[in-house]
Design an enzyme around this catalytic site. Structure first.
Site, PDB file in Angstrom:
ATOM      1  N   ASP A   1      -5.143  16.763 -13.235  1.00  0.00           N
ATOM      2  CA  ASP A   1      -5.233  16.546 -11.550  1.00  0.00           C
ATOM      3  C   ASP A   1      -4.528  17.550 -10.804  1.00  0.00           C
ATOM      4  O   ASP A   1      -4.034  17.743  -9.679  1.00  0.00           O
ATOM      5  CB  ASP A   1      -4.590  15.550 -11.268  1.00  0.00           C
ATOM      6  CG  ASP A   1      -3.788  14.826 -11.523  1.00  0.00           C
ATOM      7  OD1 ASP A   1      -3.605  15.827 -13.351  1.00  0.00           O
ATOM      8  OD2 ASP A   1      -2.797  14.213 -11.139  1.00  0.00           O
TER       9      ASP A   1
ATOM     10  N   ASP B   1      -4.637  14.186 -17.156  1.00  0.00           N
ATOM     11  CA  ASP B   1      -5.749  14.185 -15.997  1.00  0.00           C
ATOM     12  C   ASP B   1      -6.178  14.839 -15.637  1.00  0.00           C
ATOM     13  O   ASP B   1      -7.113  14.702 -14.525  1.00  0.00           O
ATOM     14  CB  ASP B   1      -4.386  13.396 -14.848  1.00  0.00           C
ATOM     15  CG  ASP B   1      -3.977  11.797 -14.934  1.00  0.00           C
ATOM     16  OD1 ASP B   1      -4.438  10.908 -15.647  1.00  0.00           O
ATOM     17  OD2 ASP B   1      -2.270  11.368 -14.278  1.00  0.00           O
TER      18      ASP B   1
ATOM     19  N   THR C   1      -0.253  16.884 -18.790  1.00  0.00           N
ATOM     20  CA  THR C   1      -0.662  15.518 -18.201  1.00  0.00           C
ATOM     21  C   THR C   1      -2.122  15.626 -19.262  1.00  0.00           C
ATOM     22  O   THR C   1      -3.329  16.624 -19.312  1.00  0.00           O
ATOM     23  CB  THR C   1      -1.245  15.218 -16.223  1.00  0.00           C
ATOM     24  OG1 THR C   1      -2.094  14.343 -16.938  1.00  0.00           O
ATOM     25  CG2 THR C   1      -1.203  16.448 -15.952  1.00  0.00           C
TER      26      THR C   1
ATOM     27  N   ARG D   1       9.442   7.765 -17.266  1.00  0.00           N
ATOM     28  CA  ARG D   1       9.532   7.867 -15.295  1.00  0.00           C
ATOM     29  C   ARG D   1      11.083   7.688 -15.206  1.00  0.00           C
ATOM     30  O   ARG D   1      11.133   6.611 -14.724  1.00  0.00           O
ATOM     31  CB  ARG D   1       8.695   8.102 -15.360  1.00  0.00           C
ATOM     32  CG  ARG D   1       6.828   8.293 -15.432  1.00  0.00           C
ATOM     33  CD  ARG D   1       5.693   6.604 -14.745  1.00  0.00           C
ATOM     34  NE  ARG D   1       4.600   7.149 -15.812  1.00  0.00           N
ATOM     35  CZ  ARG D   1       3.738   8.071 -15.637  1.00  0.00           C
ATOM     36  NH1 ARG D   1       3.959   9.072 -15.066  1.00  0.00           N
ATOM     37  NH2 ARG D   1       2.634   7.587 -17.007  1.00  0.00           N
TER      38      ARG D   1
ATOM     39  N   GLY E   1       3.910  10.720 -18.118  1.00  0.00           N
ATOM     40  CA  GLY E   1       2.988  10.239 -19.395  1.00  0.00           C
ATOM     41  C   GLY E   1       3.121  11.218 -19.957  1.00  0.00           C
ATOM     42  O   GLY E   1       2.516  12.524 -19.613  1.00  0.00           O
TER      43      GLY E   1
ATOM     44  N   ASP F   1       2.113  15.776 -11.690  1.00  0.00           N
ATOM     45  CA  ASP F   1       2.263  15.803 -10.582  1.00  0.00           C
ATOM     46  C   ASP F   1       3.854  15.442 -10.331  1.00  0.00           C
ATOM     47  O   ASP F   1       4.601  15.617  -9.852  1.00  0.00           O
ATOM     48  CB  ASP F   1       1.276  14.506 -10.009  1.00  0.00           C
ATOM     49  CG  ASP F   1       0.762  15.100  -8.861  1.00  0.00           C
ATOM     50  OD1 ASP F   1       0.833  15.703  -8.672  1.00  0.00           O
ATOM     51  OD2 ASP F   1       1.048  14.220  -7.797  1.00  0.00           O
TER      52      ASP F   1
ATOM     53  N   ARG G   1      -5.424   8.719 -13.142  1.00  0.00           N
ATOM     54  CA  ARG G   1      -4.791   7.749 -11.606  1.00  0.00           C
ATOM     55  C   ARG G   1      -5.920   8.077 -10.712  1.00  0.00           C
ATOM     56  O   ARG G   1      -6.794   7.049 -10.844  1.00  0.00           O
ATOM     57  CB  ARG G   1      -3.377   9.022 -11.565  1.00  0.00           C
ATOM     58  CG  ARG G   1      -2.559   8.616 -10.967  1.00  0.00           C
ATOM     59  CD  ARG G   1      -1.142   9.028 -10.818  1.00  0.00           C
ATOM     60  NE  ARG G   1      -0.109   8.900 -11.993  1.00  0.00           N
ATOM     61  CZ  ARG G   1       0.436   7.829 -12.161  1.00  0.00           C
ATOM     62  NH1 ARG G   1       0.979   7.419 -11.733  1.00  0.00           N
ATOM     63  NH2 ARG G   1       1.112   8.666 -13.375  1.00  0.00           N
TER      64      ARG G   1
HETATM   65  O1  F6P Z   1      -0.749  10.740 -15.919  1.00  0.00           O
HETATM   66  C1  F6P Z   1      -0.900  10.181 -16.619  1.00  0.00           C
HETATM   67  C2  F6P Z   1      -1.721   9.398 -17.161  1.00  0.00           C
HETATM   68  O2  F6P Z   1      -1.828   8.516 -18.119  1.00  0.00           O
HETATM   69  C3  F6P Z   1      -2.442   8.596 -15.922  1.00  0.00           C
HETATM   70  O3  F6P Z   1      -3.411   8.445 -16.353  1.00  0.00           O
HETATM   71  C4  F6P Z   1      -2.166   6.963 -15.817  1.00  0.00           C
HETATM   72  O4  F6P Z   1      -2.223   6.297 -13.866  1.00  0.00           O
HETATM   73  C5  F6P Z   1      -1.136   6.710 -16.174  1.00  0.00           C
HETATM   74  O5  F6P Z   1      -0.495   8.078 -17.109  1.00  0.00           O
HETATM   75  C6  F6P Z   1       0.011   5.386 -17.053  1.00  0.00           C
HETATM   76  O6  F6P Z   1       1.352   5.936 -17.182  1.00  0.00           O
HETATM   77  P1  F6P Z   1       2.327   4.907 -17.344  1.00  0.00           P
HETATM   78  O7  F6P Z   1       1.970   4.868 -19.181  1.00  0.00           O
HETATM   79  O8  F6P Z   1       3.478   4.191 -16.751  1.00  0.00           O
HETATM   80  O9  F6P Z   1       1.743   3.282 -17.246  1.00  0.00           O
END
Ligand code: F6P
Length: 326
Positions: free
Chosen positions: A133, A131, A129, A75, A14, A106, A175
């Site tokens: 985390d 997050d 990130t 991803r 992300g 992560d 997340r």
């Molecule tokens: O890891 C960053 C994040 O924004 C999380 O907070 C969230 O769960 C996820 O990515 C969403 O991912 P995507 O944009 O692939 O739906």
């Protein structure tokens, strides 16, 4: 003398505000130290599909304040397979890349760890990130900006919540981590935060909200971290609505707005420091570490530690939220 002459750089997972500031810092610190820089597009995918370009200092001009990532991101499922990683390694050799700086969360650093050990290849990670985390750093790149975006949004929702005397459940990202929800709740004077790290029963929450309404409050806002454990804002609101039909309940999911926008000063500075530190680390023969900042000092965190998914929530913050929400 370091054996590293050429560094590849990529952003993965992300996107997060401040990633561009990190790309700029890595590029410029590398060139300052006499290294070549190869920009890899679309994260690990670009290593497999060979989307690589040499970067000079001017390639990163005027990007420090831009959100998203000029390198694009993805991803990448293929990189999770041994065949995909082998293909990536072939591309790295073809471009004479001696080390990688990977900016991501992560999942991205997990990919970096596997690749580094499979091919005995030097990689330094930067925690990018929203997050927050990753273990071993007080803050990740993008977290502060996202927190400010949440604060702005919740302040606005507060206006309408107060006017209509409503109870709002607002879902924020993270997340499986509650850092955005908990700190966002403190920053906006919310009544509670529902986070995956701490189990919250509906009756506990209902009682807390009732107490507030019984006293002087005519509206309430609860921040809910997205997560299968909390069930998110919709599930939480449904439960409370069933048990407390007297409340006029609304749900807002903030969504991807949290990942956008110009990075805060904090994130720009953090990304700049971490980017420069990544090059220092590689030249200092550090391998397979994430750059962190703890107590304002740069630290090297082994990948295994950073991604173990056990960065603790500060319980003092929970208590502060509880005390201040009376
Ligand atoms: O890891 C960053 C994040 O924004 C999380 O907070 C969230 O769960 C996820 O990515 C969403 O991912 P995507 O944009 O692939 O739906």
């Amino acid at each position: 003398m370091s054996a590293i002459k050429c560094v590849g750089i990529l952003t993965s997972g992300g996107d997060a505000p401040g990633m561009n500031a990190a790309v700029r810092a890595v590029t410029r610190a590398a060139i300052y130290n006499g290294l070549k820089v190869k920009a890899i597009y679309r994260g690990y995918k670009g290593l497999i599909t060979d989307e690589i370009e040499e970067f000079k200092t001017q390639n990163v001009s005027n990007i420090i304040g831009r959100g998203g990532t000029i390198l694009k991101t993805a991803r990448c499922k293929e990189f999770m397979t041994p065949e995909g990683r082998m293909q990536a390694y072939e591309t790295i050799k073809k471009h004479d890349i001696d080390a990688l700086v990977c900016i991501g969360g992560d999942g991205s650093l997990t990919g970096a760890r596997i690749f580094a050990s499979e091919f005995n290849f030097p990689i330094v990670g930067l925690p990018g990130t929203i997050d927050n985390d990753l273990f071993g750093t007080d803050s990740t790149i993008g977290y502060d900006t996202a927190l400010n975006t949440i604060m702005d949004a919740v302040d606005k929702i507060r206006d309408t919540a107060t006017s209509h005397e409503r109870l709002f459940f607002i879902e924020v990202m993270g997340r499986d981590a509650g850092f955005l929800a908990l700190n966002g709740a403190i920053a906006t004077g919310c009544e509670a935060a529902i986070i995956p790290e701490i189990a919250t029963e509906t009756d506990q929450l209902g009682e807390l909200i009732s107490q507030g309404f019984r006293k002087s409050k005519n509206s309430s806002i609860v921040l809910v971290a997205e997560s299968p454990i909390t069930g998110g804002a919709i599930a939480m609101a449904e439960r409370v609505k069933n048990e407390y039909p007297q409340y006029d309940v609304r749900v807002t999911i903030l969504g991807h707005i949290q990942r956008g926008g110009s990075p805060s000063a904090f994130d720009r500075i953090l990304a700049s420091r971490m980017g420069a530190a990544a090059i220092d680390a590689l030249l200092d023969d550090q391998r397979n570490v994430m750059i962190g900042v703890e107590n304002d000092q740069i630290v090297y965190v082994p990948f295994n530690k950073a991604i173990k998914n056990d960065k603790p929530i500060n319980r003092e913050l929970l208590n502060t939220l509880r005390i201040l929400s009376i």
